[in-house]
Every structure is written in C-alpha cells, then in structure tokens.
Design an enzyme around this catalytic site. Structure first.
Site, short mmCIF file in Angstrom:
data_model
loop_
_atom_site.label_atom_id
_atom_site.label_comp_id
_atom_site.label_asym_id
_atom_site.label_seq_id
_atom_site.Cartn_x
_atom_site.Cartn_y
_atom_site.Cartn_z
CB SER A 1 -0.94 0.01 1.21
OG SER A 1 -1.82 -1.09 1.14
CB THR B 1 18.40 2.97 10.04
OG1 THR B 1 18.87 3.30 11.36
CG2 THR B 1 18.60 4.16 9.11
CG LEU B 2 12.67 2.59 8.29
CD1 LEU B 2 11.27 3.16 8.52
CD2 LEU B 2 12.61 1.10 7.97
CD GLU B 3 18.66 1.75 3.28
OE1 GLU B 3 18.07 1.15 2.37
OE2 GLU B 3 19.50 1.22 3.99
N GLY C 1 3.98 1.36 -1.15
CA GLY C 1 4.62 1.34 -2.46
C GLY C 1 3.72 1.91 -3.55
#
Length: 179
Positions: free
Chosen positions: A96, A120-122, A98
C-alpha cells in the site's frame, strides 16, 4: 523457512522473538506489520561522500504528517524494536505504501540472528507524499536459519548497538588513499 502467523505469535510468547511494542493485530499471514517512527533525518549534503560522515537535519513527524519530496534521501526509523536469537529477520516495505510511490528500505533488508534494533529506513519517493507517525509502513518476516547460528552480538561490527537512526558508517572502512 518463513514463520507463519501462529509461529510468530508463539515465538513472541515464548521469548524467541522480541517485538516492542507488540500488538497481535499486526501479525499477518507470514509477517509482522511494522510502523514508521516519529522522526526522520533528511540527508542535507548535495553530494554524499562514502569517506565522510553524512550531515543531516532531524525532523519530527507531527500528527498532521510530513510531506516527503522527490530528490531527497530520508532516513527514518521503525516504531518497533525487534530482536531474535532464534530467527533472522527480513524487512520490506508495504504494498500500500509502495502504491503511493514510496520506496522504503531497498538495501540491507537482513536483520541477523541476535540483531536487536529499531530499523533505520532508507526512504525515497517518486512524487510528493504525506506520511504520518506510526502509520503502517512495511512488514518483517522471520526466517529460521539452517546450520550453526552465531549471534550478531558476538560477530557484528557496524550498527550493533544501534538505538536510533543511523547514517552510513562506510567512512570507517574507506581508506583515505582509496579516494
């Protein structure tokens, strides 16, 4: 082998998987639905240098949301902290999210056995999009290792004691003469 809903719930209850905070409603067929934390770092250097510490500004994601724009690199964090000495973890974005043009965590999806972290999110976006703190943002699957397993706490180097959003630590490995 990927754990099913029932196996994830049983592993949390037995202590083989730690998810803080845990809400059984967020366990899907083969994954746990993780949520975006309430802070984002915006990498502010126009050119990122692998041999230097990345500069950033940190912004709180307020309840009314935060607009992310194309061309920026955002580092976010999961609301949940996860760990397992019994299972490896794989983190992915959500279908969703994306569909809104948000790419999340496209590199380094593996959480080693014993890795205890808030991820940690990129984050990158195709178009401007508003995100909200603690919105569902992706899924974590748990995978049973085959063979002898060693805890990341014993062999891991970088990010082992991660408790917040981490910028790249590649600068520790890049030799000055290699630039």
């Amino acid at each position: 082998m990927i754990l099913t809903r029932q196996k994830i719930i049983a592993a949390v209850r037995s202590g083989d998987i730690l998810i803080e905070p845990f809400d059984q409603r967020h366990v899907s067929t083969n994954a746990y639905d993780w949520h975006l934390g309430d802070v984002i770092r915006v990498c502010s250097d126009p050119v990122l240098d692998a041999a230097a510490v990345t500069r950033f500004t940190e912004q709180e994601i307020r309840p009314e949301g935060m607009v992310l724009v194309p061309g920026e690199l955002y580092l976010g964090i999961t609301h949940e902290r996860t760990c397992s000495e019994a299972y490896a973890q794989l983190i992915n974005g959500d279908r969703s999210v994306g569909a809104l043009g948000v790419w999340v965590h496209v590199s380094a999806p593996l959480g080693h056995v014993g890795h205890a972290i808030r991820w940690t999110l990129e984050i990158r976006v195709a178009r401007a999009v508003r995100v909200y703190p603690r919105m569902a943002f992706g899924k974590i699957v748990f995978v049973a290792p085959h063979g002898d397993s060693v805890s990341y706490q014993q062999v891991g180097r970088k990010y082992r004691s991660s408790s917040g959003i981490d910028v790249s630590q590649l600068y520790d490995e890049v030799e000055r003469g290699a630039r």
